[in-house]
Design an enzyme around this catalytic site. Structure first.
Site, short mmCIF file in Angstrom:
data_model
loop_
_atom_site.label_atom_id
_atom_site.label_comp_id
_atom_site.label_asym_id
_atom_site.label_seq_id
_atom_site.Cartn_x
_atom_site.Cartn_y
_atom_site.Cartn_z
N GLU A 1 71.95 76.99 37.54
CA GLU A 1 73.22 76.29 37.72
C GLU A 1 73.60 75.54 36.45
OE1 GLU A 1 72.32 76.08 42.49
OE2 GLU A 1 72.41 74.19 41.38
N HIS B 1 68.24 73.22 39.86
CA HIS B 1 68.27 74.68 39.93
C HIS B 1 68.67 75.21 38.57
CE1 HIS B 1 68.97 74.16 44.49
NE2 HIS B 1 67.69 74.41 44.23
N HIS C 1 74.96 70.08 41.11
CA HIS C 1 74.58 71.49 41.34
C HIS C 1 75.75 72.41 40.99
CE1 HIS C 1 70.78 71.33 43.80
NE2 HIS C 1 71.09 70.06 43.70
N GLU D 1 78.71 69.86 44.03
CA GLU D 1 78.70 71.31 43.79
C GLU D 1 79.89 71.68 42.92
OE1 GLU D 1 76.44 73.41 44.84
OE2 GLU D 1 75.48 72.52 46.62
ZN LIG Z 1 71.75 74.14 43.49
#
Ligand SMILES: [Zn+2]
EC number: 3.4.17.24
Length: 1065
Positions: free
Chosen positions: A817, A814, A911, A996
């Protein structure tokens, strides 16, 4: 005892319903009133369960229908009904059934002049109206007309009755049919006038309840479309806006201000964004597709007739992503346990053999000469990675596929790059990168542009890259000499004498040389020159060029100022009702490079046409306030969150306000202490090359701009959100960059990888960089191999070398990010470092790392998607070799590892998380998923190794920002096509994770209350590696030697002994 009580109560209630005896009834009512005057609601609920509501209602009907109603019975009855009815969830039905509605209404009508009787009826009516069906019946039977008669015209007599009537009316207006009736009868204007009267006369704030009650009436009426229209026609916006200004100072009037704010926001006419189309300014034709059609948007209409009233709090703490978690859980055991077959022909996997040269390389170069005589260059050259190999590209795959299925494909397809870009490519260079030296922009930016351009014409790496530094604004006479001199030094690392007077610049340069580890401006520039973008960038952001090093201090989360959001919303409303004050001048437009007002004085200058930049439009609203619109992801009309742009020509010591008006997420960490980041070029020249957190008066709220239904993928349009913040720039006429989070470009990665290769110790570190595949945009997607060199070329050592388990790490699928890239940077630097723990780690594992799965998205300033407009982390189940090459080949590579019996021990996809604090892992567990969903788990059928929990538990101990309590191991249906779930299920990796990292900061541990910076993110990347080493020691087979070494290093002797005992038991 309880039985006696129950039967006693039953007797009482049945007597109440049937008795004609006044004294008996009065006695029972007084017993009940005493009973409920003390104690908790449990008594009332108990009575309701025994038929208490029916008994009271029946008694009411009986008493009211006599020729001469006895108010000494009726009044206590009505009081009890009001009390009990509030707690009876089926009260509405019961009222309807026993026909108490008409009875009460007619009692009220008879008593319009008798305020004591009337107020009792109103209390009961209000409770009846809390049921929508009873409320609707009341409306049909004329309740609103009656109430309206009681409350108008304005009078300060009988204010208790007025209050009761207003509250009953507000309850009735929750029914939409009642609201329609009121609008139809023209009562809305009357209510507004009444509100004004009360507002004006209530100087001592004694009648807040009445004022708030009237506002609640307006609030309910404006839930329907005709209500909003009538409200606006009646100048409701202006009236409420004007009245509320008197209320802002007093905290006791908060409830009034809040309700007014809700009404004004709701009635603010919905508009579409000031754009011709919401679709991205950039379009790209992915291979095999017809060109992307951008839906043109017309004016937005208010589609939500009678739309549900949305909950509007100042800012609430709901995490929208977790709301439907339980419905989303995969509960099909067969699906959870299945291991799907290959998604491609098995023979295709052979191509990935070349990506594991470590498995076949024979290291003949080792020991062939004495170690010290070999330069690092030689070792590097002898490593297997420099051998040419076929790189799977979209075009290559297309040919491959064409052979099998698509016989219609005629002739060779053009290269992706030729096919892809809007503008035809100009003058190819030797490395295939095409550069346009002179663009329209170059011509329009004036003298200073030519200045910078001229500098880069000097010989050296800068010229070959064809990219230009952003010119300084004309009036930025500050430090121009210094700046230019440094540019020259960086662009062209040639002797100073050649480019004139460099005294100042040299000083700076010498001081700064090597200040930023793993960053060299001219290397960055050279790398950026090979980066291919859809808009064909010709400029570099100075922030990326100079580089970032974290400041020495940590920054706390911003404390939220009281009522900051309210103030901003009132400013928005002021724009609507005082449009004359709004400048409304477009000062930057990506699609129109030179808007007419470009030369307007006292106006900031914006720019974003550089790697990862994505400002689309800037509109000056007031002298120091700008609305900003972000560009959508390429080939998409959504995914707005990331922003990155340049701003210049500012004044110092003036607060500038920026409103990013097309955000999409329903909430943001900007409401919970997060600040955006800024880079000042002038500060950088003063040896402070930092991205730092800046901005105050920050808030994030829903605005009046509508997203088209087509763009949201739902049947209804949704709203956009505004991120508003103020910045006071540190210097006058500076060049500054503002971003959602610390930028990390693809060019930065490529430069960084070069420096990693350079700085490692080639005798110890086996390091290789290959290309996994070409992206759609024609950029190589690097694949790295890091492990320890074998100790010698002896059979034993080579065997140990080749048998090390694999760890596969990927990041930045992504593009918004960027925090994931900083974590990855920490991982990479640690892994190649001379840290003894890193040495040990390299001896334990072979690391295969894809540091950027979505280079095109990063380059083109996307937040979520790739150039095909797809979220690449939703493509893992069936990635297309043409549209999702990086995913297709990452998965292919993992399949290959599995096919040779070397599926990775750990897979982790880095992420960033926009709604949560801290760093945490998502993993996969069948049992936890079934338990969470409340499904029975047959432990005989479902066996599961609990090893997936070990790594996060270790990280919780060793990594400061990490939080075990935020981790989750649930398999959601909506995540079925993510890397984590697919690698777990299809490749069979038990420890398959998404990591994350917060954009905001930490809520626990040493970093509690602090915003996260790149130092902490990089530290996390390194600590992740440490976690892997401990995982190895703790739960995986390893040699005694390793354990002893690790124990000495980690000061973990006791724990290690524990590990051993655990393993032996
Ligand atoms: Zn992500």
């Amino acid at each position: 005892m309880a039985e006696q009580e129950a039967s006693g109560l039953k007797v009482l209630l049945s007597t109440l319903q049937s008795s004609q005896d006044r004294d008996v009834i009065l006695n029972i009512l007084s017993v009940l009133a005493d009973l409920f005057s003390v104690g908790t609601d449990r008594r009332i609920h108990y009575m309701i369960s025994k038929g208490g509501s029916e008994a009271l209602l029946q008694a009411l009907v009986n008493a009211a229908q006599t020729a001469e109603p006895d108010y000494s019975i009726l009044l206590p009855l009505l009081r009890l009904l009001a009390k009990v009815g509030q707690r009876d969830r089926k009260f509405g039905q019961r009222v309807q059934k026993l026909e108490a509605i008409d009875v009460t209404l007619s009692l009220a009508r008879k008593n319009l002049g008798h305020h004591l009787h009337l107020i009792h009826c109103l209390w009961a009516l209000r409770v009846y109206a809390s049921s929508v069906t009873a409320g609707t019946t009341l409306g049909i039977n004329g309740a609103m007309e009656l109430l309206f008669k009681v409350i108008t015209p304005y009078t300060k007599k009988h204010t208790r009755t007025v209050r009761a009537a207003i509250e009953a009316l507000a309850a009735l207006l929750k029914s939409k049919s009642n609201s329609r009736r009121v609008v139809h009868r023209g009562y809305l204007c009357g209510l507004l006038r009444l509100y004004q009267d009360w507002h004006q006369s209530d100087i001592s704030n004694s009648y807040i309840h009445i004022r708030r009650g009237l506002l609640l009436c307006l609030k309910h009426i404006t839930n329907i479309r005709s209500g909003r229209e009538t409200f606006r026609c009646a100048r409701g916006m202006e009236i409420l806006f004007a009245t509320v200004q008197d209320c802002l100072a007093s905290k006791s009037l908060d409830s009034i201000v809040t309700t007014v704010t809700q009404i004004l926001r709701k009635c603010y006419p919905k508009e579409s964004l000031p754009l011709a189309t919401a679709s991205s300014s950039f379009s790209f034709s992915p291979p095999g597709s017809i060109s992307f059609q951008s839906p043109r948007s017309g004016p937005e209409d208010e589609s939500e007739e009678d739309g549900e009233e949305e909950v509007e709090k100042d800012f609430d703490n709901d995490d929208p992503e977790n709301k439907e978690e339980d419905d989303d859980l995969e509960t099909d055991v067969n699906k959870l346990r299945s291991r799907p077959g290959l998604d491609r022909p098995e023979k295709e996997l052979a191509q990935y053999e070349a990506m594991c040269p470590e498995l076949s390389h024979d290291f003949q170069e080792l020991e062939s000469e004495s170690e010290d005589e070999r330069g690092s260059e030689d070792v590097l050259r002898s490593l297997p990675f420099t051998h040419p190999r076929v790189i799977p590209s979209a075009a290559f795959m297309q040919q491959q596929c064409g052979r099998g299925k698509d016989q219609n494909t005629k002739g060779p397809r053009p290269e992706p790059a030729e096919r892809a870009f809007k503008a035809p490519l100009k003058g190819p260079e030797k490395d295939g990168k095409c550069i346009s030296a002179q663009t329209t922009e170059n011509k329009t930016t004036g003298d200073s542009a030519q200045n910078a351009d001229g500098l880069c014409e000097e010989k050296g790496s800068a010229r070959s890259c064809g990219l230009m530094l952003r010119p300084l604004p004309k009036d930025a006479s500050w430090d121009a000499k210094t700046f230019n001199a440094q540019c020259v030094s960086y662009c062209s690392p040639s002797p100073a004498g050649e480019v004139g007077d460099l005294d100042v610049g040299k000083g700076h340069l010498e001081r700064r040389q090597g200040n930023i580890p793993f960053h060299r401006p001219h290397l960055y520039m050279a790398k950026a020159g090979s980066t291919k973008s859809v808009p064909d960038y010709t400029f570099l952001a100075l922030s990326d060029f100079w580089g970032h090093e974290p400041p020495s201090y940590c920054q706390s989360m911003l404390e939220r100022k009281y009522a900051v959001q309210r103030a901003k919303i009132f400013d928005d409303i002021r724009r609507l009702i005082q449009p004359g004050d709004v400048i409304g001048r477009v000062v930057f437009d990506l699609e129109e490079p030179s808007p007419s007002s470009l030369d307007a004085p006292d106006c900031l200058k914006f720019f974003s046409k550089f790697e990862s930049g994505n400002l689309r439009k800037a509109i000056q609203v007031h002298g120091f306030e700008y609305d900003l619109i972000m560009n959508a992801d390429v080939n998409s009309s959504q995914h707005h969150q990331w922003f990155y742009f340049e701003v210049s020509a500012m004044k110092s010591a003036v607060p500038y306000r920026f409103n990013v008006i097309n955000c999409e997420k329903v909430n943001s960490q900007f409401n919970y202490g997060m600040q955006p980041v800024m880079y000042s070029v002038k500060e950088a020249l003063q040896d402070k090359p930092h991205w730092i957190r800046v901005g105050y008066d920050i808030c994030y709220y829903k605005n009046h701009y509508r997203r088209r239904a087509a763009a949201t993928g739902t049947t209804q349009g949704k709203s956009y959100y505004t991120l508003s913040f103020s910045v006071t720039f540190p210097h006058k006429d500076d060049v500054c960059y503002l971003a959602y989070h610390y930028p990390y470009t693809y060019s930065a990665l490529m430069a960084h990888l070069d420096m990693l290769a350079e700085t490692r110790n080639p005798k110890k570190v086996f390091y290789g960089q290959q290309t996994l595949c070409q992206t759609l945009g024609g950029n190589p997607c690097p694949l790295l191999t890091i492990t320890a060199m074998p100790e010698s070329k002896s059979r034993n050592d080579l065997e140990q070398f080749r048998n090390r388990p694999y760890v596969v790490l990927v990041a930045r699928v992504h593009p918004g990010e960027s925090n994931a890239s900083w974590v990855m940077k920490g991982t990479l630097e640690f892994l190649v470092s001379s840290d003894p723990i890193a040495e040990l780690l390299r001896k334990c594992f072979i690391f295969k790392i894809i540091p950027m799965l979505n280079p095109d998205g990063v380059i083109n300033g996307n937040h979520r998607c790739s150039l095909s407009g797809d979220d690449l982390n939703r493509q893992w189940l069936a990635p297309s070799p043409l549209l999702h090459p990086t995913i297709y080949h990452s998965k292919g590579f993992l399949y290959y590892l599995r096919s040779i019996g070397r599926a990775p021990l750990v897979f982790c996809d880095y992420h960033g998380h926009s709604q949560k604090k801290n760093v945490f892992l998502y993993g996969c567990s069948i049992k936890e998923t079934l338990w969470q969903a409340g499904c029975p788990v047959d432990t005989a059928v479902v066996t599961e190794h609990v090893g997936y929990r070990t790594l996060p538990k270790i990280l919780d101990k060793v990594a400061t920002p990490f939080s075990m309590s935020s981790c989750s191991f649930l398999v959601e249906k909506s995540r079925a096509s993510t890397a984590r779930v697919v690698v777990w299920q299809e490749i069979g990796v038990l420890r398959s994770y998404t990591m994350e990292s917060t954009y905001c900061g930490c809520s626990h541990g040493l970093y509690k209350g602090l915003q996260i910076g790149t130092r902490e993110l990089e530290e996390m990347g390194a600590k992740f590696c440490l976690g892997l080493l401990i995982l190895q020691l703790k739960s995986l087979p390893c040699s005694k030697k390793l354990i002893t070494q690790a124990a000495a290093l980690l000061d973990l002797e006791e724990e290690i002994r524990d590990f051993q005992t655990q393993r032996n038991s």
